[in-house]
Design a protein around this motif. Structure first.
Motif, mmCIF file in Angstrom:
data_model
loop_
_atom_site.group_PDB
_atom_site.id
_atom_site.type_symbol
_atom_site.label_atom_id
_atom_site.label_comp_id
_atom_site.label_asym_id
_atom_site.label_seq_id
_atom_site.Cartn_x
_atom_site.Cartn_y
_atom_site.Cartn_z
ATOM 1 N N VAL A 194 12.216 35.251 28.953
ATOM 2 C CA VAL A 194 13.474 35.738 28.380
ATOM 3 C C VAL A 194 14.611 35.723 29.399
ATOM 4 C CG1 VAL A 194 12.345 37.162 26.646
ATOM 5 C CG2 VAL A 194 12.816 38.127 28.896
ATOM 6 N N LYS A 236 14.427 30.056 27.950
ATOM 7 C CA LYS A 236 14.270 31.099 26.947
ATOM 8 C C LYS A 236 14.583 30.551 25.564
ATOM 9 C CE LYS A 236 18.984 32.931 27.425
ATOM 10 N NZ LYS A 236 19.796 34.122 27.751
ATOM 11 N N SER A 245 12.693 40.416 20.191
ATOM 12 C CA SER A 245 12.047 39.220 20.722
ATOM 13 C C SER A 245 11.064 38.697 19.693
ATOM 14 C CB SER A 245 11.306 39.537 22.031
ATOM 15 O OG SER A 245 10.281 40.495 21.794
#
Length: 267
Positions: A194, A236, A245
């Motif tokens: 991420v 990401k 997420s």
């Protein structure tokens, strides 16, 4: 017909739910008609014995044929014996015992264009789902690195629905071993993280069209700084909605398919 659930042979098969026993016996358990069918169709040399109940389900005739053609021993068992052998609450009428195999990482990634590396992935459902997605996307190999779950864990085997038998699967002692082997084979190592750069920019640069090894980290903590440093780049997956997420299996599925699309478009 094998009818005693307490027979020593039944206990040996049932013991394969434990990693220590799988390592000691060099065997693992394959449960359910789909997984056993794929074992017999794609890796019959690994199959040792198929245990099946009597019945008239359509898959039983096919498994009987595949076992016969492959020279694999087929034994009829009672429902009680199958329940004793199986880890599942409601077994589907068939289990098989197969020999574990080892594919060296360097051999698995040699000549590959798309490889999936799972590092310290612990959940069997996630591991199986990622392996299945890799198979569906046409990946050339899957590597379990570090303290990842055993690929021969019964729940991993079940959740792959047979994909375990379709492509090379390797175990690497460390993530570094896996990434060094991948890079030596000419693959660009990409870490899914991420904190990484935008995937779409990398795709526009043509990064995904090259031979690629994707690294996916632990479900809870992902990849730490040292682990990310083993990759050539960290990327990401953008999130456009309000979700915090994506889970590991979903993110991995999207990324390996994005790579498969890019590689096929570049041919």
């Amino acid at each position: 017909m094998l009818s005693n659930p307490k027979a020593p042979r039944v206990k040996r098969v049932a013991a394969l739910v434990r990693k220590k026993e799988r390592q000691a016996q060099g065997r693992f358990l394959v449960e359910g008609p789909q997984a056993v069918r794929e074992l017999l169709a794609h890796r019959p040399q690994l199959a040792e014995t198929v245990y099946a109940t009597m019945g008239a389900e359509h898959w039983q005739f096919e498994l009987d044929r595949l076992a016969s053609e492959s020279g694999v021993r087929l034994e009829r068992v009672t429902d009680g014996v199958l329940s004793a052998m199986s880890e599942t609450v409601h077994p589907q009428g068939v289990v098989a015992v197969a020999r574990c195999w080892e594919t060296p990482v360097a051999d698995a990634v040699r000549g590959a264009r798309l490889v999936v590396v799972m590092h310290e992935v612990r959940d069997p459902g996630n591991a199986g789902a990622v392996l299945r997605a890799a198979d569906a996307a046409g990946a050339d190999a899957v590597v379990f690195a570090g303290e990842s779950i055993d690929p021969f864990h019964p729940k991993v085997v079940r959740s792959t629905t047979g994909s375990l038998f379709h492509l090379p699967v390797s175990v690497a002692a460390t993530l570094e071993q896996a990434t060094v082997a991948a890079r030596s084979a000419g693959l660009t190592v990409l870490a899914a993280d991420v904190r990484g750069a935008d995937l779409l920019e990398a795709r526009a640069e043509g990064v995904l069209a090259r031979p690629v090894a994707w690294v996916f980290g632990n479900e809870a903590r992902g990849l730490d700084e040292g682990e990310r440093a083993l990759a050539d780049r960290s990327l990401k997956l953008p999130v456009y909605g309000a979700a915090e997420s994506l889970n590991l299996a979903t993110a991995a599925s999207v990324l390996v398919y994005e790579t498969a699309f890019a590689q096929r478009a570049a041919r």
